[in-house]
Structures are given as C-alpha cells and as structure tokens.
Design a protein around this motif. Structure first.
Motif, PDB file in Angstrom:
ATOM      1  N   ALA A   1      95.389  98.845  59.188  1.00  0.00           N
ATOM      2  CA  ALA A   1      96.761  99.017  59.687  1.00  0.00           C
ATOM      3  C   ALA A   1      97.279  98.482  60.984  1.00  0.00           C
ATOM      4  O   ALA A   1      96.948  98.857  61.874  1.00  0.00           O
ATOM      5  N   GLY A   2      98.056  97.241  60.699  1.00  0.00           N
ATOM      6  CA  GLY A   2      98.324  96.410  61.803  1.00  0.00           C
ATOM      7  C   GLY A   2      97.242  95.951  62.423  1.00  0.00           C
ATOM      8  O   GLY A   2      96.148  95.359  61.493  1.00  0.00           O
ATOM      9  N   ASP A   3      96.759  96.082  63.561  1.00  0.00           N
ATOM     10  CA  ASP A   3      95.696  95.591  64.359  1.00  0.00           C
ATOM     11  C   ASP A   3      94.399  96.512  64.179  1.00  0.00           C
ATOM     12  O   ASP A   3      93.386  96.519  64.655  1.00  0.00           O
ATOM     13  N   ASN A   4      94.728  97.674  63.747  1.00  0.00           N
ATOM     14  CA  ASN A   4      93.688  98.811  63.875  1.00  0.00           C
ATOM     15  C   ASN A   4      93.056  99.102  62.442  1.00  0.00           C
ATOM     16  O   ASN A   4      93.699  99.013  61.496  1.00  0.00           O
ATOM     17  N   GLN A   5      91.771  99.510  62.634  1.00  0.00           N
ATOM     18  CA  GLN A   5      91.060  99.933  61.268  1.00  0.00           C
ATOM     19  C   GLN A   5      91.440 101.428  60.995  1.00  0.00           C
ATOM     20  O   GLN A   5      91.537 102.051  62.067  1.00  0.00           O
ATOM     21  N   VAL A   6      91.488 101.667  59.744  1.00  0.00           N
ATOM     22  CA  VAL A   6      91.780 103.104  59.620  1.00  0.00           C
ATOM     23  C   VAL A   6      91.004 103.495  58.374  1.00  0.00           C
ATOM     24  O   VAL A   6      90.652 102.604  57.702  1.00  0.00           O
TER      25      VAL A   6
END
Lengths: 148, 816
Positions: B703-708
C-alpha cells in the motif's frame, strides 16, 4: 653588558633534516644524547614524549614535526633542553653541532625563497664561512605551541 | 649544573618570606619579625572584634584584643615607629575602657576599632615595602578613637551605615558582675555599672547590625586608671583559663613554648625532598626484589618503613586547619552585609579539619568568592525575609569534614535559592545557549550553568560581585586541584555549595596498570575494585550493546572502556588472555577500564605536566616510576568524559526516577522476548502486545510504499524491527513464515515484524541506559543475556507518521 653581548653571538647549533640551525646559547640549558621517552597518546603530534631529567619531568618536542619536516629515519634523536617560562623543554634534533661564534654583520633576514611555514619560524640567517646557519625563533616555533 | 626550576608546589611566602629570605632586603631582622608577628595578630584581631561585637561580654576575647594592640604599641615604640605607636595607643585607650567595663562594645566602637586594625595594617605594609611609616594621615581616626574613649558618641565614624535595628533587649547582665578566672583567683571586678541602653546581639559569633547605642558619657576615668597596672596579668589569666562562659576562644590564641615558627619555603623544600626520597625508595625496593642478600633486603625494608613515616610526618607539618582560611570570613561577611544592608550570621563547623597548605592556598579565593556570593545573591534583605516568614537575619554555614581521603567543604545559606527559570532566561540573553538546548537540560544541569564562563546571575552588578572572579573561575580553580564542586538548591529555602577536594596533592597512592606497552598510574581514590575475567568467563560476561561494550557484573551492566582503544595504541596482550577490568568511579557513575595487565600499587609523587601536554584531559599529571621511567597519571573524570561514559549518567538517573515512579509497587514486569537479526535480543512489555501472529510471506501486499497485510477486515501496516533499529536482518530470509507482534495504538493496529519470538519472562526491571537511541528504553539482563527493552509505542508512532499521509488520514477509521 659584556656577557649579554657574548651570548648574543654564541649559538648552539644542530642539524635537522639537512638544515643547519642554531639557538642562542643562553636559551639552552643543556644538551643530551638520546633519552628514553614515555609516549603521550592523544597529545599533539609535536609531543614526542616525556623525559625524566634528574627527577624532573620534561616534555620533549620533535622539532621536525614542529618545523613541518619529514619524519626522522632510523637514527635516534638527540635532546637540546631549552629554558621556558614553564620550566625546561626538550627539543629533539637529528644531530648536535658545535657552539659557534658569529659576527654581527653576517646576519641577514631569512631568504624569501624559504617555504612560508618554515620561514615564519626562522629569525634570520648567519653567513658562516663554510655554510649558513638558520636562527630558530624559539618563541614562535616552540613556546607559542600551546596557544595555537 | 643548571638550576632546577618548576617545582611541583607553588611556593608562596607567608607574608614575609620574600623579605626575610631575601638577602637583598633592607629591612632589619627585628623589624621583619615584628611584621610577621603583627600581621598574624591582626588577622586574629579582625575575627576577635567581630566576635566581640556579637558577644560584648566575652572577656577572654577582649583581653586578647587588648593584648595584641598593646604588644604592637610596645614593640613599635621600641623600634621607633611613632605614627603607628600613636594609632595603637589611642586604640589601646579605648580598649582598656571596654575591658574595664566602663562601657560596652557597640557598632561605632567596633567600626572604629576595625578601622584601627586597618590603619595599623596599612602602616605595616608601608613599613614592609619602604621601611618607613609612610605619609598616611590618621589624625581623624585618632580623634574618633579619643572621643570614643572619652565616652562621646561618634556618629561620623567611617563606613558605619547602621540604620537597620535589631530590637533592643535589655539584658540581664546589666548588673555589676564578678568574673572569676579560675585557679589563680584573680578577681576582676567591674566597678562601673553597664548602661541600660546597651544593644545586645544574637548568640552566634556574628557580624550583626545592632543599634548604635549611647555609651555613658560620664563614666569615671579613675576606674580605668586604677586597673591599668595589673592588666597584663588579667589578660594572661583570662587567656589561659579562657572560655568559661562562651564557646571556644578564636583559634590560634594559644602560644606556647612547644611551637616554633618555620619558614614555609623550608617546609616546601622538605616536602620536595621527601618526594624524591620516596622515588628513590621505590627504585631500591624494585631492585630488592631481584636480590637474595638477606641483610640488604632487611635494610631496604627498614628504609621503606622510615621513608613512609618521614613522609607522613612532613606531610603533617604542612597540614593546616581550614579555620585559618575561615578566620577572615566573619569580617568579610560583616562588612559585606553592612554595605548591602543585610543581616547575616556566619557559623562554622569543623574548623579544625586539616588540609595541606598548598590546597589551603588554592581554595582561599574560591571560598571567599562563594561566601561573598551567598551574602550578596543568596541571602535576602531583612525586609524581604521578614515578609516571607524567615528570621530577619540570614544564616551562612560553613562546614568542613573528612570523608574517604577527601575533604568536603559545604557553604550553605538559607537564602532565596537559585531560580532555574532566571538562569534559563539569563543563559538565553547572554547567548550561551539556545532555548531548545536548554529544554533538553535537567533542572540540575541548568542550575550548574552558573559555572559556565560568562555567566552572572546578579540582576545588577554590585560592587561586591563582578570582581572578575566569576563562578567559572571558582570551578576551574577547584578542579585544578583535583576537586569537584556541586550545587544543591531549593527555591526559597537556600543553596548549598559542596566542594570535594583531595587532602594533599603531592604524594598519592596509585594503582599502576599497563596497556599498549605503557604504564599508567590511576589514583586510588577513584578505584572501586579490580575484576579479572578468565577467557571463558569473558566471552559470556562481556556483551556489546550497539557496539558499546558492557560487562555483566553481579547483575548490573558496567560500561567498559578499553584503555588501548582510547589511547589509540595497539594492545600488547594475546587473544586468549584473561580480561583485566579496573572498576573506577567518576562522579556518581562507575565504569570499567580494560587494561592489559595490573602491575602494582605504589605511592607516587605527582608531578605537573608541561603546558604542551596539560590540555589533554585524560591525564592528571605524571610520575617517575621505580625504574626511572616516566608514567602518566590518568584522570578518571577525563577518561569518563572522553569515552562519554559520564554523559549517560543523567539519562540513567532520570530513567531510574521515572521507572521508580511508574512502578513503585510493581517490582517485576512481564516481557516478551524477541530475536532480531542473528544475535540481538530485545524485549517488549507484554502489556503493549495485542496478539502474536504468523503470516506466510505471500500474503504481504503493498500500500503505497508500505508493506501491509489484510488482518481482521482491515489493512495492517507492517514494520520491520530490524530495519527500524538498524540491525542487520536475520541471515535466512527465506523463512517459511514471518513472525509479527501486533500492537494497537493511535487508533489502529500495526504489525511489528521480528525474526524470532523467543519467550515470555517475568523479570525484575533494572533498566540501565546504555544505548542513546530513543526507541530503546534501556537495557537489562534477562536469562543471562543483555536485552534491550524496546519502546514499541514510539516505534509504531514513528512508523505511522510515514504511513499515513495527511490526505489519507481517514484510513484510521479502518482501525476501529
């Protein structure tokens, strides 16, 4: 005073990286062969170590480092102990020469061609018969080290 | 032979050494002796007079004053100093009236007498420098004294600013009184009644402002005359029997045949010689170890003993009670208090505490400054004090005592205390610090700013302070002799300065250690213990917390400093050697200094370093060892500072405080132990853990630059603890599953990815702040391993800041 005039014209000479230098004899306390030194880690590079001079602890400064000259190879340095306001101070030189007497009129300012940093520490030059003797400016070269 | 210069101890003459010792001086010897003696007496006079002012009935003191002035008068008559004789004579006249009880000491008399002392001192110094009495005009003083002696009140006495009035309590002793001075039964009867209007001063020996009272004008002169003849005896008897009715007579008044006067220069020389002898003894002892000749060994052992005793003896001759320095303070305080309109009582405790005279010399100025400072800035004016319910008279207490090879000196006042806010404001105004820097400082640090160069808290510079001796100079001077100074202050209640200084500077016991092929001496005062860890033990006990080595010592973490690393020299020891740790105390912090070997303990003679080396903070000096080589003396404080052991002290203390507050009753805490990277252990309080989950790597999404991951119908961001803490990730990245600690906070769940979930333990939290990272609350020992306690809340908060874009803030509703 007669004594003063005499000492003004007498110089304790020594060799340093091929240079022939002199210090006024009245500023010199004594001249010693190589002495064991205790290194002083973390001190300035000029500080070569501490010498036990008859129970008194004397700081030894490597004059080569002071004058910005190359490191001494192989040979052990000799000590010229000079008097300072803070007690005696030992200067490490390559080799000690004679005490020479100079004529007043053979004095000249340091040659312009000397490297600036070195020239700054020289008071002037005496033209001796066979060579030139550079007069070390103790105040600038040695005694002012702490303020720097 | 060149002259030896730069002796270890500053030799300062005791008044007259310069003239008496100097062959070129033109002052005759008897005059020189007279000067030495008179100066000494005058110093006592100052104190005696102030004592007398607060206790007008103190006859021993009065007699002592009288005798002193009388002696000066007599001797200078003999030597032909007319002017001095005249001044002393009128002073004596006045004193004889006092002594005979014709009238009682009041401030104008005291002031006039003090002025007499000053005048005498002035003339003496003139004599000292020129052998003449000089051109000073003392007729006004003489007139004042004569009028006072005649019983007239003198209003225009120099420097009387007395309008502050203590309530007058008529005292019981207004009746004629008989004083019996002991065995000799010389009865001294006061013939004249004491006037009713006498002002009375508080009990302590205090410079107090009292009402200028009117001495009786018409007291009979014959009374004084009549007692004139036996007055010497009176003085002597009173002196010898002394203090019946009052506390100890001022120090230094017992002169007996058992004492001789010795030139201090000679003592200093003796001390230096003993120092050399100690060195020679050390050399011989070292040589003895290789000898088998038993008579030689016996002789050198005897030499050893005698040297030690001699050293102790000579050391003792140089010891002086601190009272010698203090004796001038009553006068200093009196004068200062008068000039700034304050009432100050000064009290002393532990006058007899002894110190080496070189140290006495060097603390004189700092102490004077602190005392003046307390009177000037600490103690409030009487009106202010009254308003806030304090006694009008301020208290200044000087206390000295020995403690563990040190001398502690405390200077306490019951004044206004130091206001940290004022210090803050002033530091900003002076441009010493910025507001944000000050915000990070503890109150204690802020108060300590008064020692910063260029700082003065006085709102207005009075003529008292601002003499160029700032508090920074006080601190430097005290540190120069190896001492420390500390302030404790309570706003509105007072301030205490605590100075801790060594007993002597010259010869100290030291531990000699070796590192990198060199020997170093460590003063024993800072030594706590020696720890030797064998190789196996060292491997388990020495841990590293973020590259900072620590040693586990009886359950505590001891930060380690490797002397070789610090000095930049290579260690001379072999890998499989044991580890030698010298545990040292710097300030209130302990740390371990790792050395190659511990050599010996030895008495060393401290020699100063040349100025080319003096600026290196890790050395306190140098000494000469038994083999004649020079060894450096380590400055434990300097080492602690250079290796930044010290700066952590406050963090740790604050942490201790806050954890104490948080968990006063909760001794033990339950922790979740986690493994991060290959070998790093952290723990989080179990209370901050929501759930533990295990995910397969293929459920990770972006999600965007983040891992979720999708978790319980919402999107849960993941944080990798290893990268947050800057630890290399575990070496097998292809693990079948990822371990996640789920934490709820700030309105949403966040998954913290760790490499291993190890255990849940219940431990006594004994946090030590070793790391400076804010995410680490501290370190503790869990199951014999050093473990960092992670502040998971802070980590999550930091991560969320980057995760939640301002526009997407609505996402947080998912967390619900």
């Amino acid at each position: 005073m007669a004594v003063n005039e005499l000492t003004e014209r007498q110089y304790c000479t020594f060799y340093l990286d091929g240079h022939f230098l002199g210090i006024g004899v009245k500023e010199v306390q004594e001249v010693l062969k190589y002495q064991y030194m205790t290194e002083v880690p973390l001190a300035d590079a000029e500080v070569a170590g501490l010498i036990n001079l008859r129970g008194q602890i004397v700081t030894a400064l490597d004059l080569r480092k002071v004058m910005g000259l190359g490191a001494r190879k192989e040979k052990l340095p000799m000590n010229i102990v000079v008097r300072s306001d803070d007690g005696p101070l030992s200067l490490l030189v390559d080799e000690i020469g004679d005490v020479v007497e100079v004529e007043k009129d053979s004095f000249e300012d340091p040659p312009e061609t000397l490297e600036v940093s070195f020239r700054h520490l020289i008071k002037g030059v005496y033209k001796l018969q066979e060579k030139l003797m550079l007069v070390l400016d103790l105040d600038r070269a040695v005694f002012s080290l702490v303020e720097a | 032979m060149p002259k030896k210069s730069g002796a270890t101890v500053t030799i300062r003459g005791f008044y007259m050494t310069s003239t008496t010792g100097d062959s070129g001086g033109q002052i005759p010897e008897e005059v020189a002796e007279f000067l030495v003696e008179s100066y000494e007496n005058l110093d006592r006079l100052d104190q005696d007079l102030v004592t007398l002012e607060s206790d007008p009935q103190n006859h021993p003191t009065l007699s002592s004053i009288f005798r002193t002035i009388h002696t000066i008068k007599g001797t200078c008559g003999f030597l032909g100093f007319e002017k001095l004789e005249k001044v002393a004579h009128v002073g004596e006249n006045l004193l004889s009236k006092l002594r005979d009880g014709v009238f009682v000491v009041n401030p104008s008399i005291t002031t006039a007498l003090l002025a007499t002392v000053d005048a005498v001192r002035e003339i003496l110094s003139e004599i000292e420098s020129t052998n003449e009495e000089g051109n000073g005009d003392y007729s006004a003083l003489i007139a004042t004294l004569s009028r006072l002696a005649a019983g007239e009140e003198v209003v225009d006495t120099p420097q009387v600013v007395v309008e502050e009035v203590a309530p007058v309590e008529p005292e019981a002793s207004t009746e004629p009184e008989t004083i019996q001075t002991g065995a000799s039964a010389f009865v001294f009867q006061r013939k004249a009644p004491i006037p009713q209007s006498t002002a009375v001063v508080s009990e302590s020996e205090t410079p107090t402002v009292v009402e200028a009272s009117t001495p009786p004008a018409e007291e009979s002169v014959e009374v004084a005359e009549a007692t004139q003849t036996p007055r010497e005896e009176v003085g002597a008897v009173a002196e010898a029997k002394g203090d019946h009715d009052k506390e100890k007579a001022p120090s230094g008044s017992s002169v007996s045949d058992a004492n001789i006067r010795v030139d201090v220069g000679l003592l200093d020389k003796l001390m230096n010689l003993v120092g050399e002898l100690v060195l020679a003894r050390n050399q011989i002892l070292q040589y003895t170890t290789s000898q088998t000749d038993s008579s030689f060994v016996a002789a050198s052992q005897r030499l050893n003993l005698i040297t030690s005793e001699l050293q102790e003896g000579v050391m003792k001759t140089r010891m002086q009670p601190i009272g010698n320095v203090w004796s001038k303070f009553p006068r200093v305080v009196r004068d200062l208090a008068l000039s700034v309109g304050k009432q100050v009582a000064i009290e002393f405790e532990g006058r007899e505490t002894e110190l080496d005279r070189t140290i006495i010399e060097s603390i004189k100025d700092p102490l004077t400054h602190l005392v003046r400072n307390s009177v000037d800035h600490g103690i409030e004016p009487p009106e202010v004090r009254e308003k806030i319910g304090k006694a009008r008279e301020g208290r200044l207490v000087l206390r000295a005592y020995h403690e563990g090879g040190h001398v502690n000196i405390e200077i306490s006042d019951d004044g206004s205390g130091i206001n940290p806010d004022k210090i803050r404001a002033n530091a900003i105004k002076k441009g010493l610090f910025r507001a944000d820097q000050l915000d990070k400082m503890s109150e204690r640090e802020i108060v300590n700013l008064i020692f910063a160069p260029g700082f003065s808290t006085a709102e207005k510079i009075t003529n008292v302070s601002g003499r160029g001796v700032g508090m920074d100079v006080v601190k430097t001077n005290i540190e120069k002799i190896g001492g420390t100074i500390d302030i404790s202050t309570n706003l509105g209640e007072g301030t205490t300065f605590k100075i801790k200084i060594p007993l002597t500077l010259a010869i100290i016991p030291a531990l000699v250690v070796a590192a990198g092929g060199q020997r170093y001496a460590i003063p024993q005062v800072s030594l706590v213990e020696l720890v030797r860890l064998e190789k196996d033990q060292a491997a388990t006990d020495i841990d590293s917390v973020y590259g900072a080595p620590v040693c586990r010592l009886r359950g505590n973490l001891l930060p380690l400093v490797y002397l070789c690393d610090l000095m930049g020299t290579s260690t001379a020891k072999v890998d499989d050697d044991a580890v030698n740790i010298v545990v040292l105390q710097a300030d209130e912090r302990q740390f371990g200094l790792v050395v190659d070997s511990v050599v010996d303990t030895e008495e060393i003679v401290v020699k100063p370093l040349g100025k080319q080396v003096k600026n290196v903070d890790v050395y306190a000096g140098a000494t000469i060892m038994g083999d004649g080589k020079v060894a450096l003396i380590l400055d434990v404080m300097g080492i602690a500072q250079r290796s930044s052991v010290i700066s952590e002290v406050r963090d740790r203390k604050l942490k201790e405080l806050s954890t104490n507050n948080d968990s006063e009753n909760v001794e033990r805490q339950t922790l979740l132990l986690l493994g991060v990277g290959d070998n790093y252990r952290v723990a989080v309080p179990l209370a901050s853990v929501d759930r533990l989950e295990e995910f397969s790597p293929d459920v990770l999404e972006w999600a965007g630059d983040n891992q979720v991951v999708q978790y319980r119908d919402s999107i849960m961001p993941l944080i990798w603890l290893s990268s947050t803490l800057g630890v290399p990730a575990a070496s097998d990245p292809d693990a079948a599953s990822i371990q996640v600690v789920v934490h709820s906070g700030h309105g949403r769940r966040v998954g913290v990815v760790v490499d291993r979930i190890l255990d849940i333990v219940s431990v006594a939290m004994n946090l030590e702040k070793v790391s400076i990272k804010s995410q680490i609350m501290g370190s503790t020992v869990v199951n014999n391993r050093v473990t960092d306690i992670v502040n998971i809340d802070e980590i999550v908060q930091d991560a969320l800041v980057s995760f939640i874009d301002a526009t997407e803030y609505a996402l947080s509703s998912y967390g619900g």
